[in-house]
Motif scaffolding. Structure first.
Motif, PDB file in Angstrom:
ATOM      1  N   LYS A 181       0.817  -1.215   0.000  1.00 11.12           N
ATOM      2  CA  LYS A 181       0.000   0.000   0.000  1.00 11.12           C
ATOM      3  C   LYS A 181       0.851   1.266   0.000  1.00 11.12           C
ATOM      4  CE  LYS A 181      -3.863   2.275   0.153  1.00 11.12           C
ATOM      5  NZ  LYS A 181      -4.703   2.353  -1.058  1.00 11.12           N
ATOM      6  N   ASP A 182       1.917   1.277   0.756  1.00 11.16           N
ATOM      7  CA  ASP A 182       2.703   2.506   0.892  1.00 11.16           C
ATOM      8  C   ASP A 182       3.853   2.606  -0.115  1.00 11.16           C
ATOM      9  OD1 ASP A 182       1.007   2.967   2.965  1.00 11.16           O
ATOM     10  OD2 ASP A 182       2.449   2.534   4.555  1.00 11.16           O
ATOM     11  N   PHE A 183       4.426   1.474  -0.505  1.00  6.70           N
ATOM     12  CA  PHE A 183       5.582   1.511  -1.398  1.00  6.70           C
ATOM     13  C   PHE A 183       5.371   0.672  -2.657  1.00  6.70           C
ATOM     14  CE2 PHE A 183       7.141   1.780   3.014  1.00  6.70           C
ATOM     15  CZ  PHE A 183       7.674   3.065   2.990  1.00  6.70           C
ATOM     16  N   GLY A 184       4.147   0.191  -2.877  1.00  3.31           N
ATOM     17  CA  GLY A 184       3.905  -0.729  -3.981  1.00  3.31           C
ATOM     18  C   GLY A 184       4.169  -0.125  -5.345  1.00  3.31           C
ATOM     19  N   SER A 185       3.693   1.093  -5.586  1.00  2.00           N
ATOM     20  CA  SER A 185       3.873   1.696  -6.903  1.00  2.00           C
ATOM     21  C   SER A 185       5.352   1.935  -7.195  1.00  2.00           C
ATOM     22  CB  SER A 185       3.086   3.010  -6.984  1.00  2.00           C
ATOM     23  OG  SER A 185       3.508   3.912  -5.965  1.00  2.00           O
ATOM     24  N   VAL A 186       6.107   2.332  -6.185  1.00  2.00           N
ATOM     25  CA  VAL A 186       7.542   2.555  -6.387  1.00  2.00           C
ATOM     26  C   VAL A 186       8.239   1.229  -6.688  1.00  2.00           C
ATOM     27  CG1 VAL A 186       9.677   3.346  -5.299  1.00  2.00           C
ATOM     28  CG2 VAL A 186       7.542   4.598  -4.926  1.00  2.00           C
ATOM     29  N   LEU A 187       7.893   0.182  -5.929  1.00  2.00           N
ATOM     30  CA  LEU A 187       8.517  -1.126  -6.156  1.00  2.00           C
ATOM     31  C   LEU A 187       8.149  -1.673  -7.535  1.00  2.00           C
ATOM     32  CD1 LEU A 187       7.993  -2.809  -2.665  1.00  2.00           C
ATOM     33  CD2 LEU A 187      10.119  -1.891  -3.616  1.00  2.00           C
ATOM     34  N   ALA A 188       6.895  -1.466  -7.944  1.00  2.00           N
ATOM     35  CA  ALA A 188       6.495  -1.936  -9.271  1.00  2.00           C
ATOM     36  C   ALA A 188       7.250  -1.187 -10.359  1.00  2.00           C
ATOM     37  CB  ALA A 188       4.988  -1.752  -9.447  1.00  2.00           C
ATOM     38  N   ALA A 189       7.426   0.105 -10.176  1.00  2.00           N
ATOM     39  CA  ALA A 189       8.194   0.881 -11.157  1.00  2.00           C
ATOM     40  C   ALA A 189       9.642   0.405 -11.211  1.00  2.00           C
ATOM     41  CB  ALA A 189       8.125   2.370 -10.810  1.00  2.00           C
ATOM     42  N   ILE A 190      10.210   0.117 -10.048  1.00  2.00           N
ATOM     43  CA  ILE A 190      11.578  -0.426 -10.021  1.00  2.00           C
ATOM     44  C   ILE A 190      11.617  -1.764 -10.752  1.00  2.00           C
ATOM     45  CG2 ILE A 190      13.361  -1.349  -8.511  1.00  2.00           C
ATOM     46  CD1 ILE A 190      12.573   0.747  -6.449  1.00  2.00           C
ATOM     47  N   GLY A 191      10.564  -2.580 -10.569  1.00  2.00           N
ATOM     48  CA  GLY A 191      10.510  -3.850 -11.275  1.00  2.00           C
ATOM     49  C   GLY A 191      10.512  -3.678 -12.776  1.00  2.00           C
ATOM     50  N   VAL A 192       9.757  -2.697 -13.288  1.00  2.00           N
ATOM     51  CA  VAL A 192       9.745  -2.431 -14.735  1.00  2.00           C
ATOM     52  C   VAL A 192      11.126  -1.965 -15.188  1.00  2.00           C
ATOM     53  CG1 VAL A 192       8.714  -1.028 -16.556  1.00  2.00           C
ATOM     54  CG2 VAL A 192       7.282  -1.924 -14.717  1.00  2.00           C
ATOM     55  N   ALA A 193      11.752  -1.109 -14.379  1.00  2.00           N
ATOM     56  CA  ALA A 193      13.086  -0.628 -14.753  1.00  2.00           C
ATOM     57  C   ALA A 193      14.089  -1.778 -14.793  1.00  2.00           C
ATOM     58  CB  ALA A 193      13.542   0.441 -13.763  1.00  2.00           C
ATOM     59  N   LEU A 194      13.998  -2.697 -13.866  1.00  2.00           N
ATOM     60  CA  LEU A 194      14.891  -3.851 -13.872  1.00  2.00           C
ATOM     61  C   LEU A 194      14.651  -4.727 -15.102  1.00  2.00           C
ATOM     62  CD1 LEU A 194      14.818  -4.882 -10.093  1.00  2.00           C
ATOM     63  CD2 LEU A 194      16.686  -3.760 -11.325  1.00  2.00           C
ATOM     64  N   MET A 195      13.402  -4.834 -15.505  1.00  2.00           N
ATOM     65  CA  MET A 195      13.099  -5.620 -16.708  1.00  2.00           C
ATOM     66  C   MET A 195      13.672  -4.966 -17.952  1.00  2.00           C
ATOM     67  SD  MET A 195       9.149  -6.739 -16.035  1.00  2.00           S
ATOM     68  CE  MET A 195       9.038  -7.570 -17.601  1.00  2.00           C
ATOM     69  N   ALA A 196      13.827  -3.639 -17.935  1.00  2.00           N
ATOM     70  CA  ALA A 196      14.297  -2.917 -19.119  1.00  2.00           C
ATOM     71  C   ALA A 196      15.808  -2.890 -19.248  1.00  2.00           C
ATOM     72  CB  ALA A 196      13.764  -1.481 -19.089  1.00  2.00           C
ATOM     73  N   VAL A 197      16.530  -3.348 -18.235  1.00  2.00           N
ATOM     74  CA  VAL A 197      17.996  -3.358 -18.315  1.00  2.00           C
ATOM     75  C   VAL A 197      18.425  -4.283 -19.461  1.00  2.00           C
ATOM     76  CG1 VAL A 197      20.118  -4.000 -17.102  1.00  2.00           C
ATOM     77  CG2 VAL A 197      18.275  -2.835 -15.881  1.00  2.00           C
ATOM     78  N   PRO A 198      19.310  -3.831 -20.350  1.00  3.70           N
ATOM     79  CA  PRO A 198      19.710  -4.654 -21.510  1.00  3.70           C
ATOM     80  C   PRO A 198      20.319  -5.998 -21.110  1.00  3.70           C
ATOM     81  CG  PRO A 198      20.409  -2.363 -21.791  1.00  3.70           C
ATOM     82  CD  PRO A 198      19.924  -2.502 -20.365  1.00  3.70           C
ATOM     83  N   PHE A 199      20.177  -6.927 -22.055  1.00  3.59           N
ATOM     84  CA  PHE A 199      20.779  -8.257 -21.966  1.00  3.59           C
ATOM     85  C   PHE A 199      20.201  -9.092 -20.802  1.00  3.59           C
ATOM     86  CE2 PHE A 199      23.987  -5.578 -24.042  1.00  3.59           C
ATOM     87  CZ  PHE A 199      24.136  -6.257 -25.225  1.00  3.59           C
ATOM     88  N   ARG A 200      18.985  -8.737 -20.374  1.00  2.09           N
ATOM     89  CA  ARG A 200      18.242  -9.551 -19.391  1.00  2.09           C
ATOM     90  C   ARG A 200      19.020  -9.756 -18.082  1.00  2.09           C
ATOM     91  NH1 ARG A 200      15.491 -14.423 -22.992  1.00  2.09           N
ATOM     92  NH2 ARG A 200      14.325 -13.030 -24.413  1.00  2.09           N
ATOM     93  N   ILE A 201      19.845  -8.784 -17.743  1.00  2.00           N
ATOM     94  CA  ILE A 201      20.656  -8.910 -16.542  1.00  2.00           C
ATOM     95  C   ILE A 201      19.788  -9.038 -15.290  1.00  2.00           C
ATOM     96  CG2 ILE A 201      22.351  -7.716 -15.086  1.00  2.00           C
ATOM     97  CD1 ILE A 201      23.518  -6.502 -17.639  1.00  2.00           C
ATOM     98  N   SER A 202      18.705  -8.287 -15.241  1.00  6.47           N
ATOM     99  CA  SER A 202      17.830  -8.288 -14.058  1.00  6.47           C
ATOM    100  C   SER A 202      16.365  -8.468 -14.427  1.00  6.47           C
ATOM    101  CB  SER A 202      18.021  -6.986 -13.268  1.00  6.47           C
ATOM    102  OG  SER A 202      17.780  -5.866 -14.102  1.00  6.47           O
ATOM    103  N   ARG A 203      16.115  -9.061 -15.605  1.00  9.45           N
ATOM    104  CA  ARG A 203      14.729  -9.180 -16.059  1.00  9.45           C
ATOM    105  C   ARG A 203      13.898 -10.061 -15.141  1.00  9.45           C
ATOM    106  NH1 ARG A 203      12.651 -12.007 -21.558  1.00  9.45           N
ATOM    107  NH2 ARG A 203      13.441 -13.795 -20.396  1.00  9.45           N
ATOM    108  N   SER A 204      14.431 -11.189 -14.701  1.00  9.87           N
ATOM    109  CA  SER A 204      13.646 -12.109 -13.855  1.00  9.87           C
ATOM    110  C   SER A 204      13.287 -11.460 -12.517  1.00  9.87           C
ATOM    111  CB  SER A 204      14.428 -13.397 -13.631  1.00  9.87           C
ATOM    112  OG  SER A 204      14.586 -14.107 -14.837  1.00  9.87           O
ATOM    113  N   ALA A 205      14.266 -10.770 -11.927  1.00 17.23           N
ATOM    114  CA  ALA A 205      13.988 -10.092 -10.661  1.00 17.23           C
ATOM    115  C   ALA A 205      12.959  -8.990 -10.848  1.00 17.23           C
ATOM    116  CB  ALA A 205      15.285  -9.524 -10.080  1.00 17.23           C
TER     117      ALA A 205
END
Length: 459
Positions: free
Chosen positions: A138-162
């Motif tokens: 509830k308090d940090f979900g949107s930020v964590l989800a945005a971080i998750g999208v950013a991790l997925m966008a890192v080239p060469f799938r370095i952090s895509r699964s996380a």
């Protein structure tokens, strides 16, 4: 804050896309390198799509929760109520432990509460865990989800699964926590507090015992003794100025057996009076839910004043009080007597026409006084009058009470098994199972978003 992270995620997605285009354009016929070109372009498109539809997906998560009957308000209400129930149980156990340190009679109850204490501890851990998940989502979900999208966008799938797992975690738990109360109410019922009526099932109740005389007036002193059918004393209690039997530890709530007849005897001024009903059957009590009431009386006793009593060994047909004077009507079927016992320093007279009178002293538990006895030689109807005044309070040494639970030697087990079962299901098993299901859905959704590696989840 999440807008900046989403912008970063979009830029990283574009970087991945153009990196893929660059690899396509390189005149290097090396397959291990060339195969990254389509992967980078597809991953970049997925990440960019998630960044652009970020708030739409979060809104869809809320819509799914509402469609299933959940809401954050409902979740907050359930969470606060559950916290209050579990914390109340823990506070109850702590209170009993503190009282047990003062009153040894509660020591057995303390040991019986150990299962409930452990349940309360486990319940607090689960509720605290859910509070933590609520705080994250509830308090940090949107930020964590945005971080998750950013991790997925890192080239060469370095952090895509996380990143896929983190984004999926927010989406799933945002909807799942709101639906948690609905799921619980569908599968199990919320347990109430332990029902006092369970005491009756295990042979115990707490009773208020009122002691009265022939006229229905309260007996304002003395001792009452409770015996079992074998005439073994099971309890000894004081009678307070309100006519109630009281225990040194339980006050006006006297522990009594619920499956066995008992015999009650009143002891006052050195005389013993059987109290009716005699014996006292469990069905003679009134009340329910482990809290009973009983009115015990003796038809041959009249309470005159502070530890001043009158009693007869024949039928007392009537009692009338006018100020300091008491008029008695007697019906004698043979030789009988009427006795008035008063403490010393009490001014009292007994007038009994047609009877021979005598007086003697008596001593009882540190209290001494004079007894006036009127003897009737033949059957008939008689009237007597008693006058008493200037009789102050008196305090005999009644000693310590003897509790039924002490005499029996053990309390037994009065744990409400139905309550424990309901508590275990509602606050431990089902929430734990539900959260595990949400974690499983999170893993599956993360794989749908492109996460491949399995994240070990240990609960």
């Amino acid at each position: 804050m999440e807008q900046g992270i989403l912008l970063l995620a979009y830029n990283l997605a574009m970087l991945s896309f153009f990196t893929g285009v660059l690899i396509y354009a390189l005149p290097i016929p090396w397959y291990p390198l060339k195969r990254w070109a389509p992967r980078l372009m597809v991953d970049s498109l997925v990440a960019a799509a998630l960044a652009l539809s970020f708030y739409t997906l979060l809104g869809a998560s809320d819509m799914i929760a509402r469609a299933l009957g959940g809401s954050w308000d409902l979740f907050y209400k359930w969470l606060k109520t559950s916290t209050a129930v579990v914390a109340g149980m823990k506070a109850f156990v702590i209170t009993i432990k503190l009282l047990a340190s003062k009153f040894t009679i509660l020591e057995a109850l303390k040991s019986q509460l150990r299962p409930i204490d452990r349940l309360a501890d486990a319940g607090l851990y689960v509720i605290a865990w859910i509070w933590g998940l609520k705080l994250i989502i509830k308090d940090f979900g949107s930020v964590l989800a945005a971080i998750g999208v950013a991790l997925m966008a890192v080239p060469f799938r370095i952090s895509r699964s996380a990143g896929a797992w983190l984004f999926s975690f927010v989406l799933v738990f945002n909807a799942g926590l709101q639906v948690l109360p609905v799921f619980l109410s569908t599968v199990a019922e919320a347990p109430g507090r332990p029902d006092p009526s369970q005491l009756e099932e295990y042979g115990l109740a707490f009773a208020r015992i009122l002691v009265t005389d022939r006229a229905g007036d309260r007996v304002e002193g003395g001792l009452v003794r409770m015996y079992n059918p074998s005439w073994k004393e099971w309890g000894r209690y004081k009678v307070d100025p309100l006519g109630e039997a009281v225990d040194d530890h339980y006050g006006g709530f006297i522990p009594v057996p619920t499956r066995i007849d008992t015999y009650w005897i009143l002891e006052v001024d050195g005389v013993y009076f059987p109290l009716k009903p005699y014996p006292l059957h469990p069905t003679d009590y009134t009340g329910s839910g482990g809290l009973w009431n009983a009115n015990l009386s003796n038809p041959y006793l009249v309470w005159v004043g502070p530890y001043a009593i009158a009693y007869a060994n024949t039928t007392i047909t009537g009692v009338r009080r006018v100020g300091d004077a008491i008029s008695l009507s007697l019906e004698s079927e043979g030789p009988s007597s009427l006795t008035l016992r008063v403490p010393k320093n009490c001014n009292a007279t007994l007038l009994a026409p047609g009877a021979s009178e005598k007086a003697y002293t008596w001593y009882w538990r540190g209290l001494s006084g004079v007894a006036y006895e009127a003897d009737y030689e033949s059957p008939g109807y008689y009237n007597a009058s008693i006058t008493i005044h200037d009789c102050g309070p008196h305090s005999p040494d009644l000693g310590s009470t003897v509790n039924y639970l002490d005499k029996v030697g053990k309390i037994g087990t009065y744990t409400d098994l139905d309550f424990i079962e309901a508590f275990l299901l509602y606050y431990l098993t089902i929430p734990f199972l539900y959260i595990f299901i949400l974690f499983s859905i999170t893993t599956g959704l993360a794989r749908l978003f492109g996460g491949r590696e399995r994240l070990p989840i240990r609960l």
